[in-house]
Design a protein around this motif. Structure first.
Motif, mmCIF file in Angstrom:
data_model
loop_
_atom_site.group_PDB
_atom_site.id
_atom_site.type_symbol
_atom_site.label_atom_id
_atom_site.label_comp_id
_atom_site.label_asym_id
_atom_site.label_seq_id
_atom_site.Cartn_x
_atom_site.Cartn_y
_atom_site.Cartn_z
ATOM 1 N N ALA A 125 3.717 8.115 1.237
ATOM 2 C CA ALA A 125 2.274 8.137 1.192
ATOM 3 C C ALA A 125 1.455 6.791 1.167
ATOM 4 O O ALA A 125 2.612 5.864 0.913
ATOM 5 C CB ALA A 125 1.937 9.303 0.103
ATOM 6 N N THR A 126 0.430 6.633 1.275
ATOM 7 C CA THR A 126 -0.390 5.315 1.249
ATOM 8 C C THR A 126 -1.362 5.275 0.200
ATOM 9 O O THR A 126 -2.861 5.717 0.435
ATOM 10 C CB THR A 126 -0.855 4.870 2.504
ATOM 11 O OG1 THR A 126 0.114 5.210 3.609
ATOM 12 C CG2 THR A 126 -1.488 3.508 2.660
ATOM 13 N N GLY A 184 0.768 -1.309 -0.033
ATOM 14 C CA GLY A 184 0.127 -0.057 -0.212
ATOM 15 C C GLY A 184 0.852 1.140 -0.065
ATOM 16 O O GLY A 184 0.130 2.291 -0.186
ATOM 17 N N LYS A 185 2.093 1.060 0.394
ATOM 18 C CA LYS A 185 2.907 2.473 0.337
ATOM 19 C C LYS A 185 3.744 2.932 -0.859
ATOM 20 O O LYS A 185 3.730 1.978 -1.864
ATOM 21 C CB LYS A 185 4.232 2.269 1.335
ATOM 22 C CG LYS A 185 3.186 1.897 2.741
ATOM 23 C CD LYS A 185 2.579 3.086 3.307
ATOM 24 C CE LYS A 185 3.544 4.115 3.928
ATOM 25 N NZ LYS A 185 2.688 5.190 4.714
ATOM 26 N N LYS A 233 -6.727 2.393 -10.288
ATOM 27 C CA LYS A 233 -6.473 4.001 -10.070
ATOM 28 C C LYS A 233 -5.030 4.187 -10.231
ATOM 29 O O LYS A 233 -3.961 3.569 -10.231
ATOM 30 C CB LYS A 233 -7.026 4.316 -8.669
ATOM 31 C CG LYS A 233 -6.235 3.923 -7.775
ATOM 32 C CD LYS A 233 -6.784 4.362 -6.225
ATOM 33 C CE LYS A 233 -5.818 4.112 -4.918
ATOM 34 N NZ LYS A 233 -6.387 4.428 -3.717
ATOM 35 N N LEU A 234 -5.085 5.636 -10.781
ATOM 36 C CA LEU A 234 -3.947 6.493 -10.654
ATOM 37 C C LEU A 234 -3.915 7.654 -9.715
ATOM 38 O O LEU A 234 -4.905 8.361 -9.551
ATOM 39 C CB LEU A 234 -3.552 7.167 -12.053
ATOM 40 C CG LEU A 234 -3.574 6.222 -13.284
ATOM 41 C CD1 LEU A 234 -3.612 7.007 -14.483
ATOM 42 C CD2 LEU A 234 -2.330 5.179 -13.200
ATOM 43 N N THR A 235 -2.943 7.476 -8.819
ATOM 44 C CA THR A 235 -2.874 8.681 -7.639
ATOM 45 C C THR A 235 -1.919 9.771 -7.982
ATOM 46 O O THR A 235 -0.945 9.456 -8.307
ATOM 47 C CB THR A 235 -2.585 8.200 -6.463
ATOM 48 O OG1 THR A 235 -3.777 6.986 -5.995
ATOM 49 C CG2 THR A 235 -2.921 9.216 -5.230
ATOM 50 N N VAL A 236 -2.336 11.043 -8.161
ATOM 51 C CA VAL A 236 -1.267 12.014 -8.699
ATOM 52 C C VAL A 236 -0.862 12.952 -6.972
ATOM 53 O O VAL A 236 -2.022 13.080 -6.412
ATOM 54 C CB VAL A 236 -1.892 13.016 -9.515
ATOM 55 C CG1 VAL A 236 -0.937 14.240 -9.841
ATOM 56 C CG2 VAL A 236 -2.417 12.120 -10.696
ATOM 57 N N TYR A 237 0.196 13.086 -6.984
ATOM 58 C CA TYR A 237 0.780 13.756 -5.727
ATOM 59 C C TYR A 237 1.682 14.991 -6.390
ATOM 60 O O TYR A 237 2.403 14.764 -7.197
ATOM 61 C CB TYR A 237 1.708 12.992 -5.000
ATOM 62 C CG TYR A 237 0.934 11.755 -4.407
ATOM 63 C CD1 TYR A 237 0.426 11.954 -3.249
ATOM 64 C CD2 TYR A 237 0.950 10.778 -4.828
ATOM 65 C CE1 TYR A 237 -0.189 10.829 -2.368
ATOM 66 C CE2 TYR A 237 0.512 9.374 -4.361
ATOM 67 C CZ TYR A 237 -0.335 9.475 -3.314
ATOM 68 O OH TYR A 237 -0.972 8.813 -2.755
ATOM 69 N N ALA A 238 1.362 16.254 -5.878
ATOM 70 C CA ALA A 238 1.942 17.417 -6.374
ATOM 71 C C ALA A 238 2.528 18.164 -5.174
ATOM 72 O O ALA A 238 1.928 18.089 -4.168
ATOM 73 C CB ALA A 238 0.862 17.953 -7.095
ATOM 74 N N ALA A 243 1.777 16.470 -1.936
ATOM 75 C CA ALA A 243 0.403 15.841 -1.300
ATOM 76 C C ALA A 243 -0.441 15.297 -2.519
ATOM 77 O O ALA A 243 -0.385 15.983 -3.598
ATOM 78 C CB ALA A 243 -0.325 17.215 -0.514
ATOM 79 N N LYS A 244 -1.812 14.490 -1.939
ATOM 80 C CA LYS A 244 -2.427 14.054 -3.128
ATOM 81 C C LYS A 244 -3.322 15.132 -3.747
ATOM 82 O O LYS A 244 -4.071 15.866 -3.175
ATOM 83 C CB LYS A 244 -3.342 13.043 -2.512
ATOM 84 C CG LYS A 244 -4.242 12.296 -3.449
ATOM 85 C CD LYS A 244 -4.648 10.959 -3.046
ATOM 86 C CE LYS A 244 -5.820 11.207 -1.985
ATOM 87 N NZ LYS A 244 -6.696 10.033 -1.575
#
Length: 323
Positions: A126-127, A104-105, A152-157, A168-169
């Motif tokens: 992040a998780t 998950g990380k 899913k795709l998770t975007v952190y900026a 941060a997400k």
């Protein structure tokens, strides 16, 4: 004999003679290319899931503890089953390592003077969850994208590109079976591979306003889960991807994007081509406890490297280059 017959006969003999010369020449060229690949000395990064470490080895030495060039050891828990590592360059920190784990990380660690890094060396984590399988960083923009296989795709900026800890997400994008993600600096596109397709996205905005904008997808056919997406370091207009039904080239020359299957071998979990032309790959061996892994990293023109008790999942070239 007629004159026409004699001319045809001479033409045929000349053709046979030319072929006899060309065949050995081609064989010699192939041998030279294989020899160049075999003698090329470079480093290979791996995700090894038994001890759950990122381990970097020199290709031309045994994959032993004594020969580890660099490592990252996060322990277990949400960091269990490290599933991807990439090496990237930043202006502020120099080389960094980006890692995700199926537990998950996701995280980033500075690659500096410390040879063996651990959780306390993380510059950011992040998780994203959903079985993270791949991670990428967009140069200049500083955003990080994680592909999770559950869809899913998770975007952190960042609020500051120079500050890795400010990530941060900012966005979540649905993408069935998301397994691989890779930045293409030639066309400034983010490529993603997952269930039955490979797609590209534009990265828009900056800092916390960064967003992915869908571009187009290209079918891999039904029942064909895309798995890994890596560069071909011999050709800037080509990427390499693995899927259920084989290994594919993603061709981008001229902006006319298309895929072409180059192998029907199944269970190939990672596949990358070094600038020497040598292919480095890992094939799932189909045995428990991790049928997707293997104790051996394969080399197309050099001896394979086996580590007793290891379960390698991904293999990467130790370079910050995108292509």
């Amino acid at each position: 004999m007629t004159e026409d017959y004699l001319m045809e006969r001479r033409t045929l003999l000349r053709g046979l003679a030319a072929a006899a010369v060309a065949a050995p020449a081609a064989a010699v060229l192939g041998q030279q290319q294989a020899q160049a690949a075999a003698t090329a000395n470079y480093y290979v990064g791996t995700t090894e899931q038994t001890k759950n470490k990122v381990l970097v080895f020199p290709k031309n030495k045994a994959f032993s503890d004594a020969n580890v060039h660099w490592s990252f050891s996060p322990g277990g828990g949400a960091w269990a089953n490290l599933s991807d590592v990439k090496f990237r360059a930043t202006e502020a920190q120099g080389w960094i390592g980006l890692m995700v784990a199926s537990g998950g990380k996701a995280g980033i660690v500075n690659i500096g003077s410390e040879k063996h890094t651990e959780l306390n060396d993380l510059a950011w984590s992040a998780t994203p969850g959903g079985n993270p399988h791949a991670i990428e960083r967009v140069p200049g923009n500083g955003s990080v994208i994680v592909a999770s296989s559950e869809g899913k795709l998770t975007v952190y900026a960042p609020s500051s590109v120079a500050n890795l800890g400010s990530l941060a997400k900012v966005q979540t994008v649905d993408y069935a079976g998301a397994h691989g993600v890779l930045w293409d600096p030639t066309y400034e596109l983010l490529w993603v591979v997952g269930k039955n397709r490979v797609s590209h996205y534009a990265v828009t905005g900056s800092k916390r306003n960064t967003r992915l904008k869908y571009g187009r997808h290209f079918s891999l056919g039904s029942g064909n889960l895309g798995h890994d997406l890596q560069p071909d370091y011999t050709n800037r207009q080509k990427m390499l991807l693995t899927a259920t039904k084989g290994v594919y080239e993603l061709l981008t020359d001229g902006g006319s994007f298309r895929t072409r299957r180059i192998s029907t071998e199944r269970s190939v979990k990672s596949y990358v081509k070094h600038s020497s032309g040598e292919v480095v790959s890992v094939k799932g061996d189909g045995t428990q406890p991790r049928e997707w892994a293997n104790k051996t990293v394969r080399f197309s023109a050099s001896p394979d490297r086996t580590r007793s008790g290891a379960q390698f999942y991904k293999a990467r070239i130790w370079t910050t280059a995108f292509q």
